[in-house]
Design an enzyme around this catalytic site. Structure first.
Site, PDB file in Angstrom:
ATOM      1  CD  GLU A 108      -2.608   1.469   2.488  1.00  0.00           C
ATOM      2  OE1 GLU A 108      -2.286   0.801   3.490  1.00  0.00           O
ATOM      3  OE2 GLU A 108      -3.503   2.313   2.489  1.00  0.00           O
ATOM      4  CB  ILE A 146       8.456  15.003  -6.925  1.00  0.00           C
ATOM      5  CG1 ILE A 146       8.391  13.537  -7.391  1.00  0.00           C
ATOM      6  CG2 ILE A 146       9.696  15.692  -7.487  1.00  0.00           C
ATOM      7  CD1 ILE A 146       9.578  12.685  -7.073  1.00  0.00           C
ATOM      8  CD  GLN A 159       5.358  18.788  -7.672  1.00  0.00           C
ATOM      9  OE1 GLN A 159       4.473  19.318  -8.317  1.00  0.00           O
ATOM     10  NE2 GLN A 159       5.321  18.706  -6.353  1.00  0.00           N
ATOM     11  N   GLY A 163       9.089  11.479 -10.746  1.00  0.00           N
ATOM     12  CA  GLY A 163       7.978  10.677 -10.217  1.00  0.00           C
ATOM     13  C   GLY A 163       7.850   9.350 -10.957  1.00  0.00           C
TER      14      GLY A 163
HETATM   15  C1  LIG Z   1      -0.927   8.233  -2.600  1.00  0.00           C
HETATM   16  C2  LIG Z   1      -0.577   9.698  -2.671  1.00  0.00           C
HETATM   17  O1  LIG Z   1       0.398  10.111  -2.111  1.00  0.00           O
HETATM   18  S1  LIG Z   1      -1.528  10.724  -3.615  1.00  0.00           S
HETATM   19  C3  LIG Z   1      -0.703  12.266  -3.627  1.00  0.00           C
HETATM   20  C4  LIG Z   1       0.329  12.361  -4.684  1.00  0.00           C
HETATM   21  N1  LIG Z   1       1.217  13.463  -4.413  1.00  0.00           N
HETATM   22  C5  LIG Z   1       0.922  14.748  -4.667  1.00  0.00           C
HETATM   23  O2  LIG Z   1      -0.127  15.094  -5.196  1.00  0.00           O
HETATM   24  C6  LIG Z   1       1.962  15.739  -4.225  1.00  0.00           C
HETATM   25  C7  LIG Z   1       2.250  16.799  -5.282  1.00  0.00           C
HETATM   26  N2  LIG Z   1       2.708  16.208  -6.545  1.00  0.00           N
HETATM   27  C8  LIG Z   1       3.898  15.609  -6.668  1.00  0.00           C
HETATM   28  O3  LIG Z   1       4.646  15.463  -5.728  1.00  0.00           O
HETATM   29  C9  LIG Z   1       4.302  15.104  -8.041  1.00  0.00           C
HETATM   30  O4  LIG Z   1       3.767  15.944  -9.019  1.00  0.00           O
HETATM   31  C10 LIG Z   1       3.872  13.651  -8.323  1.00  0.00           C
HETATM   32  C11 LIG Z   1       4.494  12.718  -7.320  1.00  0.00           C
HETATM   33  C12 LIG Z   1       2.350  13.480  -8.300  1.00  0.00           C
HETATM   34  C13 LIG Z   1       4.373  13.301  -9.742  1.00  0.00           C
HETATM   35  O5  LIG Z   1       5.776  13.409  -9.775  1.00  0.00           O
HETATM   36  P1  LIG Z   1       6.490  14.124 -11.007  1.00  0.00           P
HETATM   37  O6  LIG Z   1       7.959  14.033 -10.843  1.00  0.00           O
HETATM   38  O7  LIG Z   1       5.922  15.480 -11.168  1.00  0.00           O
HETATM   39  O8  LIG Z   1       5.997  13.176 -12.195  1.00  0.00           O
HETATM   40  P2  LIG Z   1       6.670  12.996 -13.635  1.00  0.00           P
HETATM   41  O9  LIG Z   1       7.471  14.199 -14.000  1.00  0.00           O
HETATM   42  O10 LIG Z   1       7.368  11.687 -13.686  1.00  0.00           O
HETATM   43  O11 LIG Z   1       5.375  12.957 -14.538  1.00  0.00           O
HETATM   44  C14 LIG Z   1       4.877  11.777 -15.083  1.00  0.00           C
HETATM   45  C15 LIG Z   1       3.646  12.097 -15.889  1.00  0.00           C
HETATM   46  O12 LIG Z   1       2.570  12.351 -14.981  1.00  0.00           O
HETATM   47  C16 LIG Z   1       2.042  13.640 -15.220  1.00  0.00           C
HETATM   48  N3  LIG Z   1       1.681  14.212 -13.939  1.00  0.00           N
HETATM   49  C17 LIG Z   1       2.490  14.570 -12.942  1.00  0.00           C
HETATM   50  N4  LIG Z   1       1.764  15.030 -11.910  1.00  0.00           N
HETATM   51  C18 LIG Z   1       0.463  14.952 -12.288  1.00  0.00           C
HETATM   52  C19 LIG Z   1      -0.772  15.267 -11.672  1.00  0.00           C
HETATM   53  N5  LIG Z   1      -0.825  15.759 -10.441  1.00  0.00           N
HETATM   54  N6  LIG Z   1      -1.915  15.067 -12.365  1.00  0.00           N
HETATM   55  C20 LIG Z   1      -1.883  14.586 -13.628  1.00  0.00           C
HETATM   56  N7  LIG Z   1      -0.738  14.242 -14.248  1.00  0.00           N
HETATM   57  C21 LIG Z   1       0.419  14.426 -13.589  1.00  0.00           C
HETATM   58  C22 LIG Z   1       3.158  14.416 -15.907  1.00  0.00           C
HETATM   59  O13 LIG Z   1       2.673  15.471 -16.681  1.00  0.00           O
HETATM   60  C23 LIG Z   1       3.799  13.350 -16.752  1.00  0.00           C
HETATM   61  O14 LIG Z   1       3.039  13.157 -17.910  1.00  0.00           O
HETATM   62  P3  LIG Z   1       3.756  12.802 -19.323  1.00  0.00           P
HETATM   63  O15 LIG Z   1       4.560  11.551 -19.090  1.00  0.00           O
HETATM   64  O16 LIG Z   1       2.618  12.596 -20.260  1.00  0.00           O
HETATM   65  O17 LIG Z   1       4.617  13.976 -19.652  1.00  0.00           O
END
Ligand SMILES: CC(=O)SCCNC(=O)CCNC(=O)[C@H](O)C(C)(C)COP(=O)(O)OP(=O)(O)OC[C@H]1O[C@@H](n2cnc3c(N)ncnc32)[C@H](O)[C@@H]1OP(=O)(O)O
Length: 545
Positions: free
Chosen positions: A266, A272, A277, A282
């Site tokens: 889980e 990140i 980000q 991610g």
């Molecule tokens: C179980 C939980 O913890 S739920 C909560 C998740 N965490 C958060 O919301 C905290 C804030 N967000 C973050 O820390 C980060 O944006 C994360 C962890 C969600 C993603 O990490 P990133 O390093 O930004 O992701 P990465 O750059 O690898 O992006 C991968 C893909 O996902 C997409 N993506 C990233 N964040 C989001 C989002 N919030 N919504 C939709 N798409 C997203 C990116 O655009 C990318 O798309 P692509 O491959 O088509 O270009």
């Protein structure tokens, strides 16, 4: 049970991105959700949970006796939480040795033991307890082992370097954003600038510093989560954290709990740091996590309650809202929550998750080779010298069969000038071309004589309408059409002639608004043109069905 129940007594699972990724900021702020745990009948009598921890965090904490008891029992811990507030800015973390020692000394191992609260919850909301084998991975027994003292190197597959090099140099530019990002991060890992580690609370200073760094990122990125709850899970020895470390600083991570006996994990938190980000961390993190969880924990699935604004990210990592994992494998192990969306990801037993870009390159290469076997589309012939005179009419006539590659692409001479319209009574001696030219000429003359043709007689003069050619990329006018007809080379088919006329009318209605004379002239002249073509078609040419 202690750590397990500590997780399960989570008062609330609420995540939202305080500093969402730039590309999603609007939707993130709009959809930031509050997750509220479903209360069992017995829990209904408990003090109501606040609607938002971010707004009423103090209230939330005092309303939850579990967290209260942690604060009370782990005074130093709660102090630490305060200390951590000072370093919660994950971009400017500075670690204080003394607070670190202080923290280490008062880790949550003392705080997550069985309590009245836990026992109460267990009876109220029966929760399955994992067999003791879980201790092998996440329990205190594992913490002091040699394996635990070294961050688990996340395994990857071995790829022949020379093969990779040639493939990458050949295809990197065309390999798509996903591969390019993965490949560039992989190179950073190989150069030692970046590393992915999996650690849990094992009393090793460096790991503890990283875990605190990660906890700070979670606290910043998941502002609706109580900090104490984050600390408790990150420091819980039943949980593991896969982290991105760059220049010895934590960039982000995922904290998860492996349920080894159930073969699923889980994901509790995933984040990140804000300024890193949407750079691929991610994705790479998730790939490292999957590989580690499969190879080291023997897991086949991940489940997580995803925050609304993170569903897109989890989707892209292979998570679905459809849960295929048999319910008995997970039901009762993880808590139900309102607001968060339960998502599942199946971990492939074979995929080289940390080397997907290499695999994709190999697949692309294999597909490319197959296409080359079946077609000649990869062969590029020298271009033709197609110089035009005015009105796009070619300067010199050349035979189509002399165009290199045309026959190889399947063209045959009988396709020349293929048209739905056949000239009535045409003989094979070239009179059909003359008839077609005569037909087009008569229609052009009729248009020239029409009262609404004046805006179309000459090309638009840029001195009169400076922005015209910025808006109209394919201009057309009666003079140009006349030149094309008179060249007797340009309009090989009637369709080409009709297309030029339609473009001329459409351009006028694109550039001009409906109330203008130009727009109206265009509509009237087009109606006239259509009727002339229709009557001509009936007597002059026939439409081939
Ligand atoms: C179980 C939980 O913890 S739920 C909560 C998740 N965490 C958060 O919301 C905290 C804030 N967000 C973050 O820390 C980060 O944006 C994360 C962890 C969600 C993603 O990490 P990133 O390093 O930004 O992701 P990465 O750059 O690898 O992006 C991968 C893909 O996902 C997409 N993506 C990233 N964040 C989001 C989002 N919030 N919504 C939709 N798409 C997203 C990116 O655009 C990318 O798309 P692509 O491959 O088509 O270009």
């Amino acid at each position: 049970m202690d750590a397990h129940s500590s997780h399960l007594t989570a008062p609330l699972r609420s995540r939202s991105s305080q500093t969402p990724s730039p590309s999603h900021s609007a939707s993130a702020s709009a959809t930031s959700s509050i997750h509220k745990r479903k209360l069992s009948a017995a829990e209904d009598h408990a003090p109501p949970f606040p609607s938002s921890f971010s707004d009423t965090r103090d209230g939330a904490l005092t309303s939850n006796d579990d967290l209260e008891s942690i604060s009370a029992r782990g005074g130093a811990d709660s102090d630490d939480s305060e200390e951590f507030e000072d370093v919660v800015d994950d971009d400017e973390e500075e670690y204080d040795d003394s607070s670190m020692r202080n923290f280490t000394a008062t880790r949550l191992e003392n705080n997550v033991g069985p309590t009245g609260r836990n026992t109460k919850l267990k009876t109220e909301n029966p929760v399955k307890v994992e067999p003791s084998e879980v201790g092998k991975d996440g329990g205190p027994g594992a913490a002091g082992s040699a394996a635990a003292s070294t961050p688990a190197a996340v395994p990857g597959i071995v790829v022949k370097e020379d093969t990779v090099k040639s493939i990458f140099t050949e295809n990197l530019q065309t390999s798509g954003a996903y591969c390019a990002r993965e490949e560039s991060l992989k190179k950073e890992e190989e150069a030692g600038k970046l590393k992915f580690v999996c650690v849990s609370n094992d009393n090793i200073d460096e790991h503890m510093i990283w875990l605190i760094g990660l906890k700070n990122i979670f606290a910043r990125q998941l502002p609706n989560m109580p900090k104490e709850y984050i600390v408790r899970l990150v420091m819980d020895r039943g949980h593991k954290s896969v982290m991105v470390i760059r220049r010895n600083t934590v960039v982000g991570g995922i904290t998860y709990r492996p349920y080894v006996s159930q073969k699923f994990g889980e994901i509790a938190f995933c984040a990140i740091t804000s300024d890193e980000q949407v750079k691929g961390y991610g994705t790479r993190l998730m790939n490292h996590l999957k590989q580690h969880a499969r190879d080291m924990d023997g897991l086949t699935h991940f489940l997580t309650y995803a925050d609304n604004n993170a569903v897109g990210y989890f989707n892209k990592q292979g998570f679905t809202k459809d849960i295929f994992l048999e319910k008995e494998r997970w039901h009762g192990y993880i808590k139900d929550y309102d607001g968060g969306i339960l998502m599942e990801c199946k971990i492939d037993p074979k995929l080289p998750y940390t080397d997907l870009s290499t695999m994709i390159h190999h697949q692309r290469q294999a597909i490319d080779e197959k296409i080359r076997e079946l077609s000649n589309c990869h062969i590029v012939y020298p271009g033709i010298d197609f110089q035009k005179k005015e009105a796009g009419v070619p300067k010199r006539i050349f035979k189509l069969e002399d165009i290199l590659g045309l026959r190889e692409a399947g063209w045959t001479p009988d396709q020349w000038g293929h048209s739905r319209f056949k000239i009535v009574n045409a003989s094979p001696d070239g009179t059909s071309n003359q008839k077609l030219t005569g037909f087009m000429r008569s229609i052009l003359k009729a248009m020239h004589d029409h009262v609404d043709s004046w805006p179309f007689k000459e090309p638009v003069d840029v001195r009169d309408v400076p922005d015209y050619y910025d808006i109209i990329r394919d201009p057309m006018d009666l003079k140009t059409m006349t030149r094309r007809v008179e060249s007797e080379q340009y309009y090989v088919t009637l369709e080409m002639f009709l297309a030029d006329a339609r473009r001329m009318f459409a351009n006028a209605r694109t550039y001009n608004s409906p109330e203008t004379i130009y727009f109206k002239c265009s509509t009237r002249l087009e109606a006239f043109f259509s009727s002339r073509v229709q009557s001509g078609l009936q007597s002059f040419v026939k439409i081939q069905q």
